[in-house]
Write a protein that holds these residues in place. Structure first.
Motif, PDB file in Angstrom:
ATOM      1  N   THR A  13     -16.603 -12.510 -51.201  1.00 46.78           N
ATOM      2  CA  THR A  13     -16.841 -11.347 -50.347  1.00 46.78           C
ATOM      3  C   THR A  13     -17.669 -11.672 -49.118  1.00 46.78           C
ATOM      4  O   THR A  13     -17.812 -10.823 -48.247  1.00 46.78           O
ATOM      5  N   ARG A  14     -18.214 -12.902 -49.043  1.00 47.06           N
ATOM      6  CA  ARG A  14     -19.054 -13.248 -47.893  1.00 47.06           C
ATOM      7  C   ARG A  14     -18.632 -14.599 -47.330  1.00 47.06           C
ATOM      8  O   ARG A  14     -18.246 -15.493 -48.091  1.00 47.06           O
ATOM      9  N   PRO A  15     -18.698 -14.749 -46.014  1.00 48.16           N
ATOM     10  CA  PRO A  15     -18.362 -16.049 -45.416  1.00 48.16           C
ATOM     11  C   PRO A  15     -19.238 -17.151 -45.984  1.00 48.16           C
ATOM     12  O   PRO A  15     -20.453 -16.991 -46.116  1.00 48.16           O
ATOM     13  N   GLY A  16     -18.633 -18.272 -46.348  1.00 47.40           N
ATOM     14  CA  GLY A  16     -19.380 -19.402 -46.891  1.00 47.40           C
ATOM     15  C   GLY A  16     -19.604 -19.339 -48.378  1.00 47.40           C
ATOM     16  O   GLY A  16     -20.069 -20.305 -48.980  1.00 47.40           O
ATOM     17  N   GLU A  17     -19.281 -18.211 -49.026  1.00 44.28           N
ATOM     18  CA  GLU A  17     -19.484 -18.112 -50.468  1.00 44.28           C
ATOM     19  C   GLU A  17     -18.546 -19.053 -51.224  1.00 44.28           C
ATOM     20  O   GLU A  17     -18.921 -19.660 -52.226  1.00 44.28           O
TER      21      GLU A  17
ATOM     22  N   VAL B  26     -12.544 -18.600 -47.933  1.00 44.83           N
ATOM     23  CA  VAL B  26     -11.769 -17.652 -48.720  1.00 44.83           C
ATOM     24  C   VAL B  26     -12.049 -16.211 -48.297  1.00 44.83           C
ATOM     25  O   VAL B  26     -11.147 -15.376 -48.235  1.00 44.83           O
ATOM     26  N   ALA B  27     -13.305 -15.883 -47.998  1.00 42.35           N
ATOM     27  CA  ALA B  27     -13.655 -14.499 -47.679  1.00 42.35           C
ATOM     28  C   ALA B  27     -12.992 -14.027 -46.391  1.00 42.35           C
ATOM     29  O   ALA B  27     -12.442 -12.924 -46.326  1.00 42.35           O
ATOM     30  N   THR B  28     -13.050 -14.845 -45.348  1.00 46.71           N
ATOM     31  CA  THR B  28     -12.509 -14.437 -44.049  1.00 46.71           C
ATOM     32  C   THR B  28     -11.098 -14.951 -43.805  1.00 46.71           C
ATOM     33  O   THR B  28     -10.456 -14.554 -42.831  1.00 46.71           O
ATOM     34  N   ARG B  29     -10.626 -15.859 -44.695  1.00 45.37           N
ATOM     35  CA  ARG B  29      -9.293 -16.448 -44.567  1.00 45.37           C
ATOM     36  C   ARG B  29      -9.113 -17.141 -43.216  1.00 45.37           C
ATOM     37  O   ARG B  29      -8.078 -17.044 -42.569  1.00 45.37           O
TER      38      ARG B  29
ATOM     39  N   ARG C 102     -14.126 -26.716 -53.728  1.00 42.16           N
ATOM     40  CA  ARG C 102     -15.560 -26.697 -54.009  1.00 42.16           C
ATOM     41  C   ARG C 102     -16.075 -25.285 -53.863  1.00 42.16           C
ATOM     42  O   ARG C 102     -15.777 -24.594 -52.908  1.00 42.16           O
ATOM     43  N   ARG C 103     -16.887 -24.850 -54.805  1.00 41.13           N
ATOM     44  CA  ARG C 103     -17.534 -23.543 -54.741  1.00 41.13           C
ATOM     45  C   ARG C 103     -18.928 -23.718 -54.180  1.00 41.13           C
ATOM     46  O   ARG C 103     -19.675 -24.603 -54.595  1.00 41.13           O
ATOM     47  N   VAL C 104     -19.288 -22.838 -53.242  1.00 45.36           N
ATOM     48  CA  VAL C 104     -20.614 -22.891 -52.639  1.00 45.36           C
ATOM     49  C   VAL C 104     -21.360 -21.659 -53.087  1.00 45.36           C
ATOM     50  O   VAL C 104     -20.911 -20.536 -52.885  1.00 45.36           O
ATOM     51  N   ALA C 105     -22.502 -21.837 -53.695  1.00 49.75           N
ATOM     52  CA  ALA C 105     -23.267 -20.703 -54.197  1.00 49.75           C
ATOM     53  C   ALA C 105     -23.749 -19.847 -53.056  1.00 49.75           C
ATOM     54  O   ALA C 105     -24.218 -20.350 -52.038  1.00 49.75           O
ATOM     55  N   ALA C 106     -23.644 -18.511 -53.231  1.00 52.66           N
ATOM     56  CA  ALA C 106     -24.139 -17.608 -52.204  1.00 52.66           C
ATOM     57  C   ALA C 106     -25.652 -17.571 -52.270  1.00 52.66           C
ATOM     58  O   ALA C 106     -26.256 -17.627 -53.324  1.00 52.66           O
ATOM     59  N   GLY C 107     -26.297 -17.452 -51.134  1.00 49.17           N
ATOM     60  CA  GLY C 107     -27.739 -17.424 -51.098  1.00 49.17           C
ATOM     61  C   GLY C 107     -28.235 -17.935 -49.771  1.00 49.17           C
ATOM     62  O   GLY C 107     -27.469 -18.139 -48.825  1.00 49.17           O
ATOM     63  N   PRO C 108     -29.548 -18.165 -49.657  1.00 47.55           N
ATOM     64  CA  PRO C 108     -30.108 -18.606 -48.377  1.00 47.55           C
ATOM     65  C   PRO C 108     -29.584 -19.935 -47.909  1.00 47.55           C
ATOM     66  O   PRO C 108     -29.622 -20.241 -46.737  1.00 47.55           O
ATOM     67  N   HIS C 109     -29.067 -20.775 -48.849  1.00 48.41           N
ATOM     68  CA  HIS C 109     -28.546 -22.072 -48.462  1.00 48.41           C
ATOM     69  C   HIS C 109     -27.040 -22.125 -48.508  1.00 48.41           C
ATOM     70  O   HIS C 109     -26.443 -23.183 -48.571  1.00 48.41           O
ATOM     71  N   ALA C 110     -26.387 -20.931 -48.558  1.00 48.97           N
ATOM     72  CA  ALA C 110     -24.937 -20.900 -48.647  1.00 48.97           C
ATOM     73  C   ALA C 110     -24.324 -21.469 -47.398  1.00 48.97           C
ATOM     74  O   ALA C 110     -24.821 -21.288 -46.299  1.00 48.97           O
ATOM     75  N   GLY C 111     -23.228 -22.145 -47.558  1.00 45.68           N
ATOM     76  CA  GLY C 111     -22.524 -22.718 -46.418  1.00 45.68           C
ATOM     77  C   GLY C 111     -21.423 -23.609 -46.893  1.00 45.68           C
ATOM     78  O   GLY C 111     -21.386 -23.993 -48.071  1.00 45.68           O
ATOM     79  N   PRO C 112     -20.442 -23.961 -46.054  1.00 41.94           N
ATOM     80  CA  PRO C 112     -19.345 -24.811 -46.493  1.00 41.94           C
ATOM     81  C   PRO C 112     -19.777 -26.234 -46.731  1.00 41.94           C
ATOM     82  O   PRO C 112     -20.784 -26.669 -46.236  1.00 41.94           O
TER      83      PRO C 112
END
Length: 325
Positions: free
Chosen positions: A260-264, A295-298, A315-325
């Protein structure tokens, strides 16, 4: 502002620039991402922003607008999304005094001038306008929608009835659903029967567990429809060999993923292109395209074209302050 004293910009602060007021929504190196009160976003160099003749750091500070869940918005019916966008256009006019589609340089319409009216007055004016256009609306409703838009963006204007997941079994009694599923499971390695036999077995099982007639059984047509939903993909009433083969199939290694969020969540994959090119070594070969997709913004975050041999991975990137691709 004293000579030689440069302001310190922070995310969330408001500045006056290029004849409009903008909020600082992101800082990246020497670039600043701004969003005007009308919702228009732009990226400018920090030096260019600070050197602008009309630049001014305003005292007002608000929370940074939340990122809209673009992936979820695309799952909504077209008419539901359009209704939310119509509300957005009305609310932008209430907050800023100008509708998004207003001609460049046009002033606020009567009743919507922020310099001559309060937000409460403009909420009431918008309610009167919508009611006159055949959409009965109260000032309280406009205020509620405006607050939701400020907190959640476009997603806050969506009719929430369309955001709830639907239950495939409807309002069927949970005890009945459990009994049908148990009989379908027992039928996996048994001989293929009929829906009528399944109905008799379910009635017998319910009477034995809960007492005769305690759990109501729907009519034959409704019962068969419910069985069709629960037996989907099982081949419960088809060929026994197919049913048993499906039951013995191992669990798939991948499951649907949502973001649901960019970089998640980003996905990286490679594919060879069906063309021949001349490589740097002078040898002909096939190129391979590797892309990183958010995935969120396609959207495609990055792409590399190189000789075949790269390896794509997910690869899955955890959402949070350090989220990013």
């Amino acid at each position: 502002m004293g000579a030689g004293k440069l302001p310190v910009l922070r995310v969330g602060e408001w500045v006056r620039f290029d004849g409009d007021e903008h909020q600082v929504v992101a800082l990246a190196g020497t670039s600043v991402r701004l969003r005007s009160r009308g919702g228009v976003a732009q990226v400018v160099l920090l030096a260019f922003l600070l050197a602008a003749a009309d630049f001014e750091l305003l005292d007002e500070q608000q929370a940074v607008p939340a990122v809209e869940p673009l992936g979820l918005l695309e799952t909504l019916p077209h008419e539901v999304l359009e209704r939310a966008r119509r509300w957005e256009r009305h609310l932008v006019e209430v907050v800023t005094g100008r509708a998004p589609e207003a001609p460049e340089g046009a002033g606020p319409r009567p009743g919507y001038d922020p310099a001559a009216s309060t937000l409460k007055d403009r909420d009431a004016a918008k309610a009167v306008e919508l009611s006159a256009a055949g959409q009965p609306t109260s000032a309280r409703t406009v205020t509620r929608m405006r607050l939701r838009y400020a907190e959640q963006g476009l997603w806050g204007l969506v009719d929430q009835r369309y955001t709830r997941g639907s239950d495939p079994v409807g309002r069927a009694d949970e005890r009945l659903v459990t009994a049908i599923r148990a009989e379908l499971d027992a039928q996996t390695h048994a001989s293929t029967g009929t829906r009528g036999r399944l109905m008799r077995r379910v009635r017998t099982a319910l009477d034995a567990e809960h007492g005769p007639g305690v759990v109501p059984i729907p009519g034959r047509s409704a019962f068969y429809e419910l069985v069709g939903v629960l037996a989907g993909g099982r081949h419960s009433f088809g060929a026994a060999t197919t049913r048993r083969s499906l039951a013995n199939r191992p669990v798939a290694p991948f499951t649907p993923t949502f973001a649901t969020r960019p970089g998640e969540l980003v996905q990286i994959d490679s594919t060879p292109l069906d063309v021949m090119v001349l490589l740097d070594s002078g040898v002909p070969g096939r190129p391979e395209l590797t892309m990183v997709v958010d995935v969120a913004t396609r959207t495609i975050a990055a792409a590399v074209l190189r000789p075949a041999g790269t390896q794509g991975r997910r690869r899955r990137v955890a959402a949070g302050p350090h989220a990013g691709p």
